[in-house]
Scaffold this motif. Structure first.
Motif, PDB file in Angstrom:
ATOM      1  N   SER A 117     -80.889   7.324 -88.663  1.00  0.00           N
ATOM      2  CA  SER A 117     -80.428   7.434 -89.974  1.00  0.00           C
ATOM      3  C   SER A 117     -80.884   6.418 -90.844  1.00  0.00           C
ATOM      4  CB  SER A 117     -79.143   7.715 -90.370  1.00  0.00           C
ATOM      5  OG  SER A 117     -78.883   8.191 -91.676  1.00  0.00           O
ATOM      6  N   TRP A 118     -80.427   5.203 -90.526  1.00  0.00           N
ATOM      7  CA  TRP A 118     -80.877   4.132 -91.440  1.00  0.00           C
ATOM      8  C   TRP A 118     -82.484   3.838 -91.476  1.00  0.00           C
ATOM      9  CZ3 TRP A 118     -83.429  -0.505 -89.780  1.00  0.00           C
ATOM     10  CH2 TRP A 118     -83.450  -0.894 -88.481  1.00  0.00           C
ATOM     11  N   GLU A 119     -83.143   4.007 -90.531  1.00  0.00           N
ATOM     12  CA  GLU A 119     -84.572   3.905 -90.308  1.00  0.00           C
ATOM     13  C   GLU A 119     -85.214   4.835 -91.346  1.00  0.00           C
ATOM     14  OE1 GLU A 119     -85.525   2.274 -85.811  1.00  0.00           O
ATOM     15  OE2 GLU A 119     -84.945   4.267 -85.972  1.00  0.00           O
ATOM     16  N   THR A 120     -84.835   6.055 -91.212  1.00  0.00           N
ATOM     17  CA  THR A 120     -85.094   7.232 -91.758  1.00  0.00           C
ATOM     18  C   THR A 120     -85.240   6.947 -93.584  1.00  0.00           C
ATOM     19  OG1 THR A 120     -83.657   8.728 -92.178  1.00  0.00           O
ATOM     20  CG2 THR A 120     -85.096   8.829 -90.160  1.00  0.00           C
ATOM     21  N   SER A 121     -84.014   6.154 -93.889  1.00  0.00           N
ATOM     22  CA  SER A 121     -84.019   5.789 -95.079  1.00  0.00           C
ATOM     23  C   SER A 121     -84.639   4.588 -95.667  1.00  0.00           C
ATOM     24  CB  SER A 121     -82.523   5.472 -95.425  1.00  0.00           C
ATOM     25  OG  SER A 121     -81.629   6.529 -95.371  1.00  0.00           O
ATOM     26  N   TYR A 122     -84.902   3.539 -94.627  1.00  0.00           N
ATOM     27  CA  TYR A 122     -85.370   2.432 -94.847  1.00  0.00           C
ATOM     28  C   TYR A 122     -86.445   1.870 -93.964  1.00  0.00           C
ATOM     29  CZ  TYR A 122     -82.064   2.065 -98.470  1.00  0.00           C
ATOM     30  OH  TYR A 122     -81.155   2.433 -99.645  1.00  0.00           O
TER      31      TYR A 122
END
Length: 384
Positions: A117-122
C-alpha cells in the motif's frame, strides 16, 4: 463543481506539478489524452463539492508529479530499465469476489511478491531518503488515517492497512487510465472512453513502475510478482501481452452479491468528493459496466484458455489456504512448508484484524435479484 470553484484545467495542473517538483520532462505525452478526458468529465459530470474539488486537484497534481519523478529517476539510474519483473499471476474478477483474500495469501508466499500500500502511494524515493523509506511510510500511515476519517465506513467494507499488499491499479492511476477514477467519481463519460481505449501504453508504464519497485528492494530478486485488480478485466489481452508467461487468476462469485457489494464500496468512496451521491445511479452504472465487461472477457478467454485459472468465492471462504496452494500448483510453483506456514500466519492475523460486517441490499442501489440474475446469466451458467 460548486459556484465558488474554478474548473480543473489540464495546463494549470501540468504547471503545478512542474512547480512542485522543479522538474519539467514528462516524457511521452500520450497520457494527455486520458488526462484531458478525465478532467472534462470531472468538471462536467462529477458534481464535486468544494472539498472534493480541492482534494481532486491535489491528487491530480501529485500523480503528475510522480510522472516527472519517474522520468528523472530513470535518467539518473538507467539501470532501472534493465530490471526484469516477472509476473506469475494477475488476479482479477468482479470486485468483492474473494480476490483480496487470495491476493494477500499469495503475497505471503516466500516465492512471490506484490505491491504494498505505501509503495503504491509513494513509489519514488524522496530526495536524500534512506533504503528504509521511513518518510514515505510515515506519510502513507498519515494518508491512510485521513482517508478512513473521510470514509469511516470504508474499513468495514475493505480491510486496509498502510503496509499490506494493495492493488497495483493505484500505480496505473498515474497513467490516468484506471478504473479508480470512475469508482471514486461520477464520471460516466470517462468510463465510456476507458472501456474503448487501447491500454497498451498504460500497461507498459505499469511494468516500468514494477521495475522501479524491484530496483529499490533487492530482497525481491528472484521473486515473481502477483498483481491484482478488477481493472485488469478491462484489458485482459493487453495484460497477457505485457506480462508474457503470466496467468490470469479469476475469482468468481454470484453477481447478485458482488455487484451490490461493490456499489456500496463506491458510495462510501465517492462521498468524500461529492455531496450529491446517487446510490441508484451507482448501482445501475456498475451493473451495466460489469455485465458488458464479462461479455467481452468471454471472447478473450476463448482465444487463450490456457492462460486462465479459476477460483470460486465459496471455495476461498471454506478453504483459503487450500485454494492458495492450488493456485501455486497451477502456476508451476509447487507449494512447500514455508508457503503453508506463511498462509496460516496471514489467516491468523486476518481473523484478528477483520472489521465489522458489511451491510447492504441490492435494492439500496436500484437493483434486484431478478435483474442481476438475468443480466449476468451467461456468466453464471459457465462459471458458477
Amino acid at each position: 463543481m460548486t459556484a465558488t470553484t474554478a474548473p480543473l484545467d489540464v495546463d494549470l495542473l501540468l504547471a503545478s506539478a512542474r512547480d512542485k517538483t522543479g522538474l519539467f520532462e514528462f516524457g511521452d505525452d500520450w497520457f494527455l489524452e486520458p488526462l484531458g478526458v478525465l478532467v472534462a468529465a470531472l468538471n462536467e459530470q462529477a458534481r464535486l463539492s468544494e472539498l472534493g474539488h480541492e482534494l481532486t486537484r491535489r491528487r491530480l497534481i501529485a500523480l503528475l508529479a510522480d510522472r516527472l519523478r519517474l522520468r528523472a529517476l530513470q535518467r539518473e539510474h538507467p539501470e532501472i530499465l534493465d530490471v526484469e519483473p516477472v509476473v506469475a499471476a494477475v488476479i482479477c474478477g468482479l470486485p468483492r469476489t474473494g480476490s483480496t483474500l487470495l491476493h494477500r495469501l499469495l503475497s505471503a508466499a516466500p516465492k512471490l511478491t506484490s505491491t504494498l500500500s505505501w509503495e503504491t502511494s509513494y513509489p519514488v524515493p524522496f530526495p536524500g531518503e534512506g533504503p528504509d523509506a521511513a518518510e514515505r511510510k510515515d506519510r502513507a500511515r498519515q494518508r491512510m488515517a485521513a482517508f478512513l476519517e473521510l470514509s469511516p465506513d470504508f474499513g468495514d467494507i475493505h480491510t486496509v492497512t498502510w503496509d499490506a499488499p494493495e492493488e497495483d491499479v493505484i500505480l496505473l492511476d498515474r497513467t490516468f487510465t484506471s478504473m479508480s477514477f470512475d469508482s471514486f467519481y461520477r464520471v460516466p463519460g470517462y468510463g465510456d472512453w476507458l472501456r474503448s481505449a487501447d491500454q497498451g501504453k498504460a500497461y507498459d508504464e505499469l511494468r516500468q513502475w514494477l521495475q522501479v519497485l524491484q530496483w529499490q528492494d533487492p530482497g525481491r530478486a528472484g521473486s515473481r510478482w502477483v498483481l491484482k485488480s478488477p481493472h485488469h478485466l478491462t484489458a485482459v489481452d493487453t495484460v497477457l501481452d505485457t506480462f508474457d508467461g503470466s496467468r490470469i487468476v479469476m475469482t468468481h462469485r454470484s453477481p447478485v452479491r458482488a455487484v451490490p457489494s461493490y456499489a456500496s464500496m463506491v458510495r462510501a468512496m465517492s462521498a468524500q468528493y461529492s455531496d450529491s451521491v446517487d446510490p441508484v445511479a451507482i448501482g445501475r452504472y456498475w451493473s451495466d459496466r460489469f455485465a458488458t465487461t464479462l461479455r467481452e472477457f468471454t471472447a478473450v478467454r476463448a482465444r487463450r484458455p490456457h492462460r486462465f485459472v479459476d477460483v470460486r468465492f465459496d471455495a476461498m471462504v471454506a478453504e483459503p489456504a487450500g485454494q492458495a496452494r492450488r493456485v501455486l500448483d497451477a502456476l508451476d510453483l509447487a507449494p512447500d512448508g514455508a508457503d503453508d506456514a506463511a498462509f496460516e500466519s496471514y489467516l491468523d492475523r486476518d481473523r484478528r484484524e477483520r472489521d465489522a460486517a458489511h451491510s447492504y441490499t441490492a435494492e439500496d442501489f436500484g437493483l434486484s435479484r431478478a435483474q442481476l440474475e438475468r443480466d449476468f446469466a451467461a456468466y453464471t451458467e459457465v462459471y458458477l
